[in-house]
Motif scaffolding. Structure first.
Motif: not given
Length: 216
Positions: A32-37, A152-161
């Motif tokens: 199932i592809p539910r490791w990251k949402v 998630f806590y990296n400000p340089l990452v635009a898309q949060k998972m």
């Protein structure tokens, strides 16, 4: 002795049930592809679609319920953590299946092996295999969870998972496998130790008359 056999069979049945549940959890994590949402926090206020990522594909779920999935194009372009997670999860499922078969062969509630002295050794092998499979499942799940939280806590990452369902299922399945292996190994060791003490007692008692005869 009959009570010991009944207790051994009961523990082994519980270990089989835990192993089957752990195997089901491992298969769920693998398929199932539910490791990251996708996360809808901060500036990510667009909730019309949700992105889901797994070991083999990434899916986009629309707000209308439609889902479109796309498999990863090539194995060589995948990150190393995803390749390792694939391998370790598959190996965990294979080792778990093998451990359950070995446990059935050496269990007290089956007659596949008639030698009672070999059954505890077979149970120990199955317990070690369950412990290894549990670790093989917990390691990639924890690794993936660490990467998700770091990004998630990296400000340089635009898309949060965020953590997906498979992360929690993998943790639960790994704990069940480790618990089954630990119970199986502890019980098998106790049983083998008791049988060894009985054999030593009979050996001393049998040698005592021979010693008296030589003395006379």
């Amino acid at each position: 002795m009959s009570l010991c056999v009944m207790g051994s069979a009961g523990v082994q049945i519980v270990c089989v049930a835990l192993g089957v549940l752990g195997l089901i959890g491992g298969i769920v994590c693998c398929a199932i592809p539910r490791w990251k949402v996708s996360s809808f926090t901060g500036q990510n206020i667009v909730t019309a679609q949700e992105t889901e990522e797994g070991l083999w594909m990434t899916c986009v779920v629309q707000s209308t319920g439609q889902q479109q999935c796309k498999s990863y194009e090539s194995l060589l372009v995948l990150p190393s953590n995803l390749q390792a997670a694939r391998a370790m999860t598959i190996i965990s499922c294979m080792v778990t299946s093998l451990a359950i078969l070995i446990l059935f062969a050496g269990a007290d509630f089956t007659t596949c092996v008639e030698n009672e002295d070999i059954k505890p050794k077979i149970s120990i092998v199955a317990g070690i295999a369950l412990l290894v499979s549990g670790l093989l499942l917990i390691i990639p799940v924890s690794w993936s969870a660490h990467n998700v939280i770091s990004n998630f806590y990296n400000p340089l990452v635009a898309q949060k998972m965020e953590l997906g369902t498979c992360i929690f299922v993998g943790w639960a399945a790994g704990v069940l496998l480790i618990l089954a292996g630990g119970l199986l190994m502890c019980f098998s060791r106790a049983k083998s130790g008791s049988s060894g003490g009985t054999a030593k007692y009979y050996g001393n008692s049998a040698s005592a008359p021979a010693a008296n005869k030589n003395y006379v």
